[in-house]
Design an enzyme around this catalytic site. Sequence first.
Site, PDB file in Angstrom:
ATOM      1  N   GLY A   1      -8.072  28.537  -1.768  1.00 51.54           N
ATOM      2  CA  GLY A   1      -7.918  29.987  -2.652  1.00 51.54           C
ATOM      3  C   GLY A   1      -7.031  29.251  -3.801  1.00 51.54           C
ATOM      4  O   GLY A   1      -7.008  27.941  -4.038  1.00 51.54           O
TER       5      GLY A   1
ATOM      6  N   ASP B   1     -19.819  25.834   6.552  1.00 51.07           N
ATOM      7  CA  ASP B   1     -18.503  25.440   6.548  1.00 51.07           C
ATOM      8  C   ASP B   1     -17.574  26.367   7.347  1.00 51.07           C
ATOM      9  O   ASP B   1     -17.847  27.511   7.366  1.00 51.07           O
ATOM     10  CB  ASP B   1     -18.222  25.134   5.033  1.00 51.07           C
ATOM     11  CG  ASP B   1     -16.782  24.299   4.709  1.00 51.07           C
ATOM     12  OD1 ASP B   1     -16.971  23.361   5.314  1.00 51.07           O
ATOM     13  OD2 ASP B   1     -15.795  24.749   4.242  1.00 51.07           O
TER      14      ASP B   1
HETATM   15 ZN    ZN Z   1     -11.710  24.638   3.803  1.00 45.30          ZN
END
Ligand code: ZN
Length: 286
Positions: free
Chosen positions: A179, A81
């Site tokens: 996050g 990713d």
């Molecule tokens: Zn991402």
Amino acid sequence: MLVNLNKVLLPAKKGKYAVGLFNAVNLEMARGIIAAAEETGSPVIMGTAEVLLPYGPLEELSYFLIPMAKKAKVPVVIHFDHGLNKETCIKALELGFSSIMYDCSTVSYDENVKKVKEMAYIAHSYGATIEGELGHVGDNDGICQNDPSSYYTDPMQAKDFVEKTGVDALAIAVGTAHGAYKFPPKLDFERIKAIAKIITTPLVLHGGSGLADADFREAIKCGISKVNIFTDINVAAAEAAHSESISIDKGITEIIPGVVEAVKKEAVKKIKLFNGDGSQRNIFSE
Ligand SMILES: [Zn+2]
């Protein structure tokens, strides 16, 4: 079985459910993720990201992620990713990752198209799939907070982007951030619908950890086929390690089972939420 994104996302798009991507930076997390997928009988996407490599080097991870995927009773995509460099993406393909994301979302549109198109050609030559990103998913650190919608994905540009690059999945910016959230996120559902209406490429929602269950359901209903989760399983693993360590008297072996179980539990919760009406089971008849 090890598969690429097309094998799990095309049926997901058709069946209006989503497949989760869970990053694994160590063996315990990988065991928890595979166990969750097998328990629910669902396909899963597992991998790592370029910014996570300091915690688990790509080559070492590949030595167990790929064999674990091959051995699994459900379809598993091993995905790299947010690849930021061409070299790292190619290294992931060389090591046997069945999918990559080449994230060029911070450069100009033309440059993004050029770089991703070239990488799509390379990934496809390995039999792997590729995800691109258009618009910019924020980092919860303020860069996109003045006017977040100016970073959102434009539907017409998305159409142009997938046609020019040949990507197999497209990450779109619609109000989530990476996050833990400082403020409750507000998703632009109409934008997801508008993009899903004009392109057939499966759409990806990044920064999913911490979203309300109702938001996930709505986003999937509007056309999201892949949801990326890391913070939630990362925190679950750390909390388990912490609580087990209070009563520790033998060593790390006492912590490992609890960490695997905590990652599995959190992943099962998310997989069930993304599954919708359970139509993902159709994949086994293909
Ligand atoms: Zn991402």
